[in-house]
Design an enzyme around this catalytic site. Sequence first.
Site, PDB file in Angstrom:
ATOM      1  N   ARG A  19       0.825  -1.210   0.000  1.00  0.00           N
ATOM      2  CA  ARG A  19       0.000   0.000   0.000  1.00  0.00           C
ATOM      3  C   ARG A  19       0.857   1.257   0.000  1.00  0.00           C
ATOM      4  NH1 ARG A  19      -3.408  -3.805   2.639  1.00  0.00           N
ATOM      5  NH2 ARG A  19      -5.352  -3.882   1.473  1.00  0.00           N
ATOM      6  N   LYS A  69      14.293  -6.852   3.915  1.00  0.00           N
ATOM      7  CA  LYS A  69      14.729  -5.872   4.923  1.00  0.00           C
ATOM      8  C   LYS A  69      16.070  -6.225   5.578  1.00  0.00           C
ATOM      9  CE  LYS A  69      10.176  -4.246   6.463  1.00  0.00           C
ATOM     10  NZ  LYS A  69       9.403  -3.875   7.661  1.00  0.00           N
ATOM     11  N   ASN A  90      14.221  -0.511   6.328  1.00  0.00           N
ATOM     12  CA  ASN A  90      12.972  -0.364   5.557  1.00  0.00           C
ATOM     13  C   ASN A  90      12.954   0.919   4.736  1.00  0.00           C
ATOM     14  OD1 ASN A  90      12.430   1.622   7.445  1.00  0.00           O
ATOM     15  ND2 ASN A  90      10.270   1.098   7.629  1.00  0.00           N
ATOM     16  N   ASP A 105      10.275   1.748  11.255  1.00  0.00           N
ATOM     17  CA  ASP A 105       9.144   1.008  11.835  1.00  0.00           C
ATOM     18  C   ASP A 105       8.958   1.336  13.318  1.00  0.00           C
ATOM     19  OD1 ASP A 105       8.345  -0.301   9.501  1.00  0.00           O
ATOM     20  OD2 ASP A 105       9.733  -1.965   9.822  1.00  0.00           O
ATOM     21  N   GLY A 134      10.733 -10.217  13.309  1.00  0.00           N
ATOM     22  CA  GLY A 134      11.270  -8.942  12.841  1.00  0.00           C
ATOM     23  C   GLY A 134      10.434  -7.765  13.305  1.00  0.00           C
ATOM     24  N   ALA A 135       9.116  -7.915  13.268  1.00  0.00           N
ATOM     25  CA  ALA A 135       8.246  -6.812  13.677  1.00  0.00           C
ATOM     26  C   ALA A 135       8.409  -6.533  15.167  1.00  0.00           C
ATOM     27  CB  ALA A 135       6.792  -7.152  13.354  1.00  0.00           C
ATOM     28  N   ASN A 155       6.554 -15.532  23.490  1.00  0.00           N
ATOM     29  CA  ASN A 155       6.584 -16.128  22.149  1.00  0.00           C
ATOM     30  C   ASN A 155       6.327 -17.627  22.188  1.00  0.00           C
ATOM     31  OD1 ASN A 155       6.957 -15.504  19.358  1.00  0.00           O
ATOM     32  ND2 ASN A 155       8.846 -16.717  19.423  1.00  0.00           N
ATOM     33  N   THR A 157       7.765 -19.869  20.340  1.00  0.00           N
ATOM     34  CA  THR A 157       9.076 -20.541  20.371  1.00  0.00           C
ATOM     35  C   THR A 157       9.944 -19.803  21.386  1.00  0.00           C
ATOM     36  OG1 THR A 157       8.800 -20.920  18.004  1.00  0.00           O
ATOM     37  CG2 THR A 157      10.999 -21.317  18.934  1.00  0.00           C
TER      38      THR A 157
HETATM   39  P1  ATR Z   1       7.638 -10.754  11.325  1.00  0.00           P
HETATM   40  O1  ATR Z   1       8.900 -10.285  10.679  1.00  0.00           O
HETATM   41  O2  ATR Z   1       6.379 -10.285  10.649  1.00  0.00           O
HETATM   42  O3  ATR Z   1       7.615 -10.496  12.785  1.00  0.00           O
HETATM   43  P2  ATR Z   1       8.342 -13.550  11.731  1.00  0.00           P
HETATM   44  O4  ATR Z   1       9.779 -13.212  11.963  1.00  0.00           O
HETATM   45  O5  ATR Z   1       7.998 -14.723  10.887  1.00  0.00           O
HETATM   46  O6  ATR Z   1       7.586 -12.325  11.039  1.00  0.00           O
HETATM   47  O7  ATR Z   1       7.627 -13.668  13.162  1.00  0.00           O
HETATM   48  C1  ATR Z   1       6.292 -14.008  13.284  1.00  0.00           C
HETATM   49  C2  ATR Z   1       5.917 -14.008  14.769  1.00  0.00           C
HETATM   50  O8  ATR Z   1       4.567 -14.459  14.870  1.00  0.00           O
HETATM   51  C3  ATR Z   1       6.759 -14.958  15.614  1.00  0.00           C
HETATM   52  O9  ATR Z   1       6.836 -14.457  16.923  1.00  0.00           O
HETATM   53  C4  ATR Z   1       5.916 -16.238  15.561  1.00  0.00           C
HETATM   54  O10 ATR Z   1       6.168 -17.140  16.623  1.00  0.00           O
HETATM   55  P3  ATR Z   1       7.357 -18.234  16.503  1.00  0.00           P
HETATM   56  O11 ATR Z   1       8.630 -17.485  16.746  1.00  0.00           O
HETATM   57  O12 ATR Z   1       7.044 -19.219  17.561  1.00  0.00           O
HETATM   58  O13 ATR Z   1       7.252 -18.796  15.102  1.00  0.00           O
HETATM   59  C5  ATR Z   1       4.534 -15.644  15.676  1.00  0.00           C
HETATM   60  N1  ATR Z   1       3.494 -16.557  15.189  1.00  0.00           N
HETATM   61  C6  ATR Z   1       3.165 -16.810  13.903  1.00  0.00           C
HETATM   62  N2  ATR Z   1       2.147 -17.712  13.835  1.00  0.00           N
HETATM   63  C7  ATR Z   1       1.841 -18.022  15.124  1.00  0.00           C
HETATM   64  C8  ATR Z   1       0.870 -18.887  15.736  1.00  0.00           C
HETATM   65  N3  ATR Z   1       0.008 -19.619  14.992  1.00  0.00           N
HETATM   66  N4  ATR Z   1       0.840 -18.951  17.080  1.00  0.00           N
HETATM   67  C9  ATR Z   1       1.690 -18.210  17.846  1.00  0.00           C
HETATM   68  N5  ATR Z   1       2.621 -17.377  17.330  1.00  0.00           N
HETATM   69  C10 ATR Z   1       2.695 -17.282  15.992  1.00  0.00           C
END
Ligand code: ATR
Length: 282
Positions: A19, A69, A90, A105, A134-135, A155, A157
């Site tokens: 966007r 990024k 970014n 960001d 990353g976010a 988190n 993980t």
């Molecule tokens: P971004 O750069 O958008 O932050 P990312 O690095 O892929 O993308 O991170 C996504 C985040 O959403 C992570 O914290 C991920 O948790 P994991 O580190 O355990 O993968 C979280 N996330 C994505 N899908 C999820 C789900 N179904 N349940 C819980 N956490 C989720």
Amino acid sequence: MAEMTRKAFVCGHPIAHSRSPKIHGHWLAYYGLDGCYEAIDVAPADFADFAASVRAGRYVGGNITIPNKEIASQAVDRLDAAAKEIGAVNTLWVQDGLLQGSNTDAYGFAANLDDHAPDWSAVPGAAVVLGAGGAARAVLFALKHRGFSDIRIVNRTPARAQALAAEFGPAFSAHDFGAANALLDDAALLVNTTSLGMHGETDIAVDLGRLPVGALVADIVYVPLETPLLAAARQRGLKTVDGLGMLLHQAVPGFEIWFGVRPEVTPELRGLIVADILAKAA
Ligand code: ATR
């Protein structure tokens, strides 16, 4: 000699969904500037060549989005403090023949809350951040620089949360979702940085009833505009801020650098992007 039209870009892979051209196109027209802003698909393997073409003068600068990024932070010649600490670029621009990289960001996140919940960091209490990707890094950077001294990263993980807490310093701690509810009891701010809610998932496994009455709940997901987390928070009478303002505000510093005017995030601009989100959801 007439000055050449300033050209800026957003590059990602894929890029059609971005966007950013709508946002920058709106500002270029509104301020009557001789500039253009275009979306380009650049795969990660081609990023170094693309960066070289920007350095050589193809554009005045541009935005970098997923999945480029992190690669961009390696490819530019100079990083500012935010880009260094967040580990991602970014926004970039050419200065004295060198590629300068920034990350706006964190600025966008904080400016959005300043806009919609002006006292959010007046007394920086405890904050709970869901996600460790990353976010999350941009949000953690913003909270650190606004003086939050107890930032709890939750988190799925745990190792990723632990790595972030260790990297960002003693104000940060790592937790899994099983422990999240107890962390809410004295939290002033809850931020979702995970992708949960984007696809209509309803169960972010936290009990919003544990948050204090005055707490603020923010989501950085903006499609849908009101995520299930924000809807649940609103129904409980908590203050909420959606993620769209972060997208709008993160665009401000780049536009100013490339085109020389600091643009304003107005209700009109927000309305334009909301209409686009609704049109695509229909
Ligand atoms: P971004 O750069 O958008 O932050 P990312 O690095 O892929 O993308 O991170 C996504 C985040 O959403 C992570 O914290 C991920 O948790 P994991 O580190 O355990 O993968 C979280 N996330 C994505 N899908 C999820 C789900 N179904 N349940 C819980 N956490 C989720």
